[in-house]
Design an enzyme around this catalytic site. Structure first.
Site, PDB file in Angstrom:
ATOM      1  N   ASN A 139      50.389  19.729  53.297  1.00  0.00           N
ATOM      2  CA  ASN A 139      50.837  20.231  54.603  1.00  0.00           C
ATOM      3  C   ASN A 139      51.302  19.020  55.414  1.00  0.00           C
ATOM      4  O   ASN A 139      50.479  18.240  55.892  1.00  0.00           O
ATOM      5  CB  ASN A 139      49.663  20.938  55.299  1.00  0.00           C
ATOM      6  CG  ASN A 139      49.998  21.328  56.728  1.00  0.00           C
ATOM      7  OD1 ASN A 139      51.162  21.306  57.130  1.00  0.00           O
ATOM      8  ND2 ASN A 139      48.981  21.679  57.498  1.00  0.00           N
ATOM      9  N   LYS A 157      52.610  18.979  58.245  1.00  0.00           N
ATOM     10  CA  LYS A 157      52.503  19.210  59.693  1.00  0.00           C
ATOM     11  C   LYS A 157      53.814  18.824  60.390  1.00  0.00           C
ATOM     12  O   LYS A 157      54.879  18.997  59.806  1.00  0.00           O
ATOM     13  CB  LYS A 157      51.312  18.437  60.276  1.00  0.00           C
ATOM     14  CG  LYS A 157      50.023  18.698  59.491  1.00  0.00           C
ATOM     15  CD  LYS A 157      48.810  18.324  60.263  1.00  0.00           C
ATOM     16  CE  LYS A 157      47.587  18.408  59.361  1.00  0.00           C
ATOM     17  NZ  LYS A 157      46.361  18.610  60.091  1.00  0.00           N
ATOM     18  N   HIS A 191      46.802  28.735  59.883  1.00  0.00           N
ATOM     19  CA  HIS A 191      46.212  27.382  59.946  1.00  0.00           C
ATOM     20  C   HIS A 191      45.429  27.257  61.253  1.00  0.00           C
ATOM     21  O   HIS A 191      45.833  27.789  62.291  1.00  0.00           O
ATOM     22  CB  HIS A 191      47.319  26.321  59.872  1.00  0.00           C
ATOM     23  CG  HIS A 191      46.780  24.941  59.654  1.00  0.00           C
ATOM     24  ND1 HIS A 191      46.241  24.192  60.675  1.00  0.00           N
ATOM     25  CD2 HIS A 191      46.667  24.194  58.533  1.00  0.00           C
ATOM     26  CE1 HIS A 191      45.824  23.030  60.176  1.00  0.00           C
ATOM     27  NE2 HIS A 191      46.075  23.002  58.885  1.00  0.00           N
ATOM     28  N   GLU A 227      45.200  25.002  63.356  1.00  0.00           N
ATOM     29  CA  GLU A 227      45.946  24.452  64.497  1.00  0.00           C
ATOM     30  C   GLU A 227      46.770  25.556  65.172  1.00  0.00           C
ATOM     31  O   GLU A 227      46.971  25.543  66.385  1.00  0.00           O
ATOM     32  CB  GLU A 227      46.842  23.289  64.022  1.00  0.00           C
ATOM     33  CG  GLU A 227      45.986  22.062  63.708  1.00  0.00           C
ATOM     34  CD  GLU A 227      46.571  21.094  62.699  1.00  0.00           C
ATOM     35  OE1 GLU A 227      47.767  21.193  62.370  1.00  0.00           O
ATOM     36  OE2 GLU A 227      45.801  20.237  62.211  1.00  0.00           O
ATOM     37  N   GLU A 256      39.211  25.932  55.273  1.00  0.00           N
ATOM     38  CA  GLU A 256      39.395  24.678  55.996  1.00  0.00           C
ATOM     39  C   GLU A 256      38.453  24.646  57.198  1.00  0.00           C
ATOM     40  O   GLU A 256      38.789  25.174  58.275  1.00  0.00           O
ATOM     41  CB  GLU A 256      40.844  24.573  56.490  1.00  0.00           C
ATOM     42  CG  GLU A 256      41.862  24.549  55.373  1.00  0.00           C
ATOM     43  CD  GLU A 256      43.090  23.750  55.783  1.00  0.00           C
ATOM     44  OE1 GLU A 256      43.441  22.825  55.043  1.00  0.00           O
ATOM     45  OE2 GLU A 256      43.673  24.033  56.846  1.00  0.00           O
ATOM     46  N   GLY A 285      41.603  16.555  59.644  1.00  0.00           N
ATOM     47  CA  GLY A 285      42.149  15.382  60.326  1.00  0.00           C
ATOM     48  C   GLY A 285      41.089  14.515  60.987  1.00  0.00           C
ATOM     49  O   GLY A 285      41.406  13.641  61.789  1.00  0.00           O
ATOM     50  N   SER A 306      40.308  16.733  55.285  1.00  0.00           N
ATOM     51  CA  SER A 306      40.101  15.311  54.968  1.00  0.00           C
ATOM     52  C   SER A 306      39.900  15.043  53.472  1.00  0.00           C
ATOM     53  O   SER A 306      39.088  14.195  53.100  1.00  0.00           O
ATOM     54  CB  SER A 306      38.938  14.737  55.795  1.00  0.00           C
ATOM     55  OG  SER A 306      39.254  14.818  57.182  1.00  0.00           O
TER      56      SER A 306
END
Ligand code: PEP
Length: 258
Positions: free
Chosen positions: A9, A11, A96, A98, A168, A174, A213
């Site tokens: 990904n 991003k 996702h 985010e 996730e 991250g 991560s």
């Protein structure tokens, strides 16, 4: 038999020059060490055609990072599943964390996007995961059950026969903090059992990715778990050497089959 996947990904990073360099290095680095693994890259939308041209005639697949729940119309700024498919994508990330956190995507909207992806011939990679507060309040399973059930209610369990689920944990994305392999496995097993309560055969074939991560140093331990069929990789997918090492770790573990 579940084919392992490692999906990058990207991003909101990169431009045409850097993405060309990255994807060229990934293509050049794939060999028999990664042959059984489906390797995917998910670039920012405007870079998809550029990356599609670079990976033509290679084994690398292409995915979107997001799509509209609509198939077309007056929705300024949105991108439909058919547009992604037309540009060369075969997968699309949906839900996702985010997008859930920063763009207010509810589980109902994520379910509509999952359905839109499949209507347009894309394989959705459905992201689910709990926040740190939710984990500390012992709500991990109820949060994930809610995220899965919203999609099951919209599409039915059969839709999961052509989907991928990525666990996730939000606190691991991250942050450099990874779930311990056993911690991740526990949730993966929960997800598979939740789907199995509607269909055992769909659950058995469902590919479950871990994301949060993942790096060359921790990838093999995670992928070695029974219910972890690969990874969704953020930061480490932006460095070809790291991404290739993660793909090789997946192949080391899943080389024979599952
Ligand atoms: C992600 O973006 O889905 C992700 C898992 O990121 P990272 O690997 O950087 O934690």
């Amino acid at each position: 038999m579940r084919q392992p996947i490692v999906a990058g990904n990207w991003k909101m990073y990169g431009d045409r020059a850097s993405s060309a360099k990255l994807v060229d290095a990934i293509v050049a680095g794939l060999d028999d060490k990664t042959a059984r693994v489906q390797v995917l890259v998910c670039p920012p939308a405007v870079l998809i055609p550029h990356v599609a041209a670079k990976i033509r005639d290679t084994e690398v697949g292409l995915g979107g990072q997001n799509l509209s729940e609509h198939d077309g119309g007056a929705y300024t700024g949105e991108i439909s599943g058919s547009m992604l498919a037309d540009a060369g994508c075969t997968y699309c990330i949906v839900g996702h964390s985010e997008r859930r956190a920063y763009y207010g995507e509810s589980s109902a909207l994520v379910a509509a996007k999952f359905d839109a992806a499949q209507r347009n011939g894309l394989i959705p990679i459905l992201c689910v995961g709990e926040s740190l507060d939710e984990r500390e309040a012992d709500r991990t399973e109820s949060v994930i059950a809610g995220q899965l059930d919203a999609v099951l209610a919209e599409t039915g369990v059969a839709a999961f026969a052509s989907a991928v689920v990525a666990y996730e944990p939000v606190w691991a994305i991250g942050t450099g903090r990874t779930a311990a392999p056993e911690q991740a496995q526990e949730v993966h097993l929960f997800i598979r059992q939740r789907i199995a309560s509607s269909s055992r055969s769909v659950a058995e074939g469902l590919r479950l990715l871990y994301g949060g991560s993942v790096k060359p140093e921790n990838a093999e331990g995670l992928f070695a778990q029974d219910d972890i069929d690969g990874g969704l990789i953020g930061g480490a997918s932006l460095k070809a050497d790291q991404f290739l090492e993660v793909c090789a770790a997946c192949m080391n573990v899943h080389g024979a089959s599952r």
